[in-house]
Design a protein around this motif. Structure first.
Motif, PDB file in Angstrom:
ATOM      1  N   LEU A 161       0.805  -1.217   0.000  1.00 50.38           N
ATOM      2  CA  LEU A 161       0.000   0.000   0.000  1.00 50.38           C
ATOM      3  C   LEU A 161       0.840   1.270   0.000  1.00 50.38           C
ATOM      4  CD1 LEU A 161      -2.724  -1.222   2.468  1.00 50.38           C
ATOM      5  CD2 LEU A 161      -3.164  -0.343   0.169  1.00 50.38           C
ATOM      6  N   THR A 162       2.109   1.174   0.294  1.00 49.60           N
ATOM      7  CA  THR A 162       2.963   2.358   0.301  1.00 49.60           C
ATOM      8  C   THR A 162       3.041   2.935  -1.110  1.00 49.60           C
ATOM      9  OG1 THR A 162       4.272   1.499   2.145  1.00 49.60           O
ATOM     10  CG2 THR A 162       5.261   3.261   0.815  1.00 49.60           C
ATOM     11  N   GLY A 163       2.547   4.139  -1.270  1.00 46.77           N
ATOM     12  CA  GLY A 163       2.548   4.784  -2.578  1.00 46.77           C
ATOM     13  C   GLY A 163       1.392   4.397  -3.466  1.00 46.77           C
ATOM     14  N   ALA A 186       0.967   2.833   6.424  1.00 49.16           N
ATOM     15  CA  ALA A 186       0.220   2.811   5.162  1.00 49.16           C
ATOM     16  C   ALA A 186      -1.018   1.936   5.278  1.00 49.16           C
ATOM     17  CB  ALA A 186       1.119   2.307   4.030  1.00 49.16           C
ATOM     18  N   LEU A 187      -0.892   0.846   5.997  1.00 51.43           N
ATOM     19  CA  LEU A 187      -2.001  -0.099   6.158  1.00 51.43           C
ATOM     20  C   LEU A 187      -3.168   0.534   6.910  1.00 51.43           C
ATOM     21  CD1 LEU A 187      -2.604  -3.163   5.657  1.00 51.43           C
ATOM     22  CD2 LEU A 187      -1.783  -3.559   7.966  1.00 51.43           C
ATOM     23  N   TRP A 188      -2.885   1.147   8.043  1.00 49.96           N
ATOM     24  CA  TRP A 188      -3.962   1.723   8.848  1.00 49.96           C
ATOM     25  C   TRP A 188      -4.494   3.016   8.255  1.00 49.96           C
ATOM     26  CZ3 TRP A 188      -6.302  -1.463  11.886  1.00 49.96           C
ATOM     27  CH2 TRP A 188      -5.600  -2.562  12.405  1.00 49.96           C
ATOM     28  N   ALA A 189      -3.667   3.752   7.501  1.00 49.28           N
ATOM     29  CA  ALA A 189      -4.177   4.919   6.772  1.00 49.28           C
ATOM     30  C   ALA A 189      -5.188   4.472   5.715  1.00 49.28           C
ATOM     31  CB  ALA A 189      -3.025   5.689   6.124  1.00 49.28           C
ATOM     32  N   HIS A 190      -4.901   3.338   5.081  1.00 54.60           N
ATOM     33  CA  HIS A 190      -5.825   2.773   4.100  1.00 54.60           C
ATOM     34  C   HIS A 190      -7.139   2.387   4.777  1.00 54.60           C
ATOM     35  CE1 HIS A 190      -7.090   0.840   0.448  1.00 54.60           C
ATOM     36  NE2 HIS A 190      -7.125  -0.367   0.991  1.00 54.60           N
ATOM     37  N   ALA A 191      -7.054   1.791   5.951  1.00 54.29           N
ATOM     38  CA  ALA A 191      -8.262   1.422   6.692  1.00 54.29           C
ATOM     39  C   ALA A 191      -9.083   2.659   7.041  1.00 54.29           C
ATOM     40  CB  ALA A 191      -7.888   0.667   7.962  1.00 54.29           C
TER      41      ALA A 191
END
Length: 294
Positions: A189-191, A235-240
């Motif tokens: 998910l980074t970027g 990146a993972l939790w920002a996506h969530a």
């Protein structure tokens, strides 16, 4: 249609039955893709029901395949009373629990499927408009890898890491498996806006549901240090957070129902990680359309 034994979920103690009919695929069953013929029966407090509900909303097929929402905690010792007639009509002398999710056929009054991955695929393939398919054919293998990663290395590993009756070495090994999976997905998910790159897909749905379970259920059985390590994937939790603000996701997030379902079925011990919430899910869901749940 195939019917196979399946382990029962709380509160039922007898074996359930898994139905694996497919819309438009099983010639013997006659389950053709006809609008308004089929109905979903879901509890969004259940991770499988939540994933189907999000998929259904992303496809905007409420008029094509209506949904009946069920209580977070089954209203009978052997499941949902509303589902009992469907199970009894679908399996001769059925004595097992009546569990959700269920895709039923309103024409026959019988169950087509109780298998969430099949249901989600069939909704996308046969009732979606095709313009934003959640199962891009070019990424089929990658989608299945993410599904397995979320089921085995996040959900199952988190459960093992929080088992009070497990040996310390077993819990530590399970935690490392969980962290490795989170790290892999964080790098993906980074970027990028989504798990598969720039396109929203079922991989995002499956991952989001796994993260909801991780922070609202499994976290309560981990120690505080483990939860901090789980949270250390920005990146993972920002996506969530982004997905929770999306109406198709956040509107179905029944935090109270998830908590009641967890407390009704959990036999584990609460650990220090229970006090270390990773995301404020309710705050991030404020922009989503409200959704009524029984």
């Amino acid at each position: 249609m195939s019917v196979t034994p399946q382990a029962a979920a709380h509160p039922a103690t007898r074996p359930a039955v898994a139905f694996r009919g497919r819309i438009g695929r099983d010639r013997r069953s006659g389950h053709y893709a006809v609008p308004r013929r089929y109905r979903l029966h879901l509890s969004t407090a259940c991770p499988q029901g939540l994933a189907i509900a999000v998929t259904h909303s992303l496809l905007s097929i409420g008029d094509t395949c209506p949904v009946t929402f069920l209580p977070a905690v089954p209203d009978c010792p052997d499941g949902h009373a509303a589902l009992r007639p469907l199970y009894e009509a679908s399996a001769h002398h059925y004595q097992g629990p009546a569990l959700a999710p269920v895709l039923s056929d309103d024409w026959s009054g019988r169950i087509v499927s109780t298998h969430a991955p099949d249901i989600m695929r069939d909704l996308d393939e046969h009732f979606g408009d095709g313009r934003a398919a959640l199962y891009p054919r070019a990424a089929e293998a990658a989608l299945r890898d993410v599904e397995r990663l979320c089921a085995r290395d996040i959900d199952e590993a988190a459960q093992r890491a929080g088992r009070a009756d497990a040996e310390p070495e077993e819990r530590a090994e399970a935690l490392e498996t969980l962290l490795a999976a989170l790290g892999e997905l964080d790098r993906r998910l980074t970027g990028h806006d989504h798990v598969m790159g720039d396109q929203l897909s079922v991989a995002d749905v499956v991952l989001w549901v796994a993260l909801v379970q991780l922070d609202t259920v499994h976290r309560h059985h981990l120690d505080a240090h483990a939860v901090h390590r789980v949270a250390d994937h920005p990146a993972l939790w920002a996506h969530a957070r982004r997905l929770t603000a999306h109406p198709a996701f956040g509107a179905h997030l029944d935090l109270d129902g998830i908590a009641r379902r967890h407390h009704a079925g959990c036999r584990g011990l609460e650990a220090a990680g229970s006090a270390v919430q990773i995301l404020d899910w309710a705050a991030h869901a404020d922009g989503a359309r409200p959704a009524h749940r029984p």
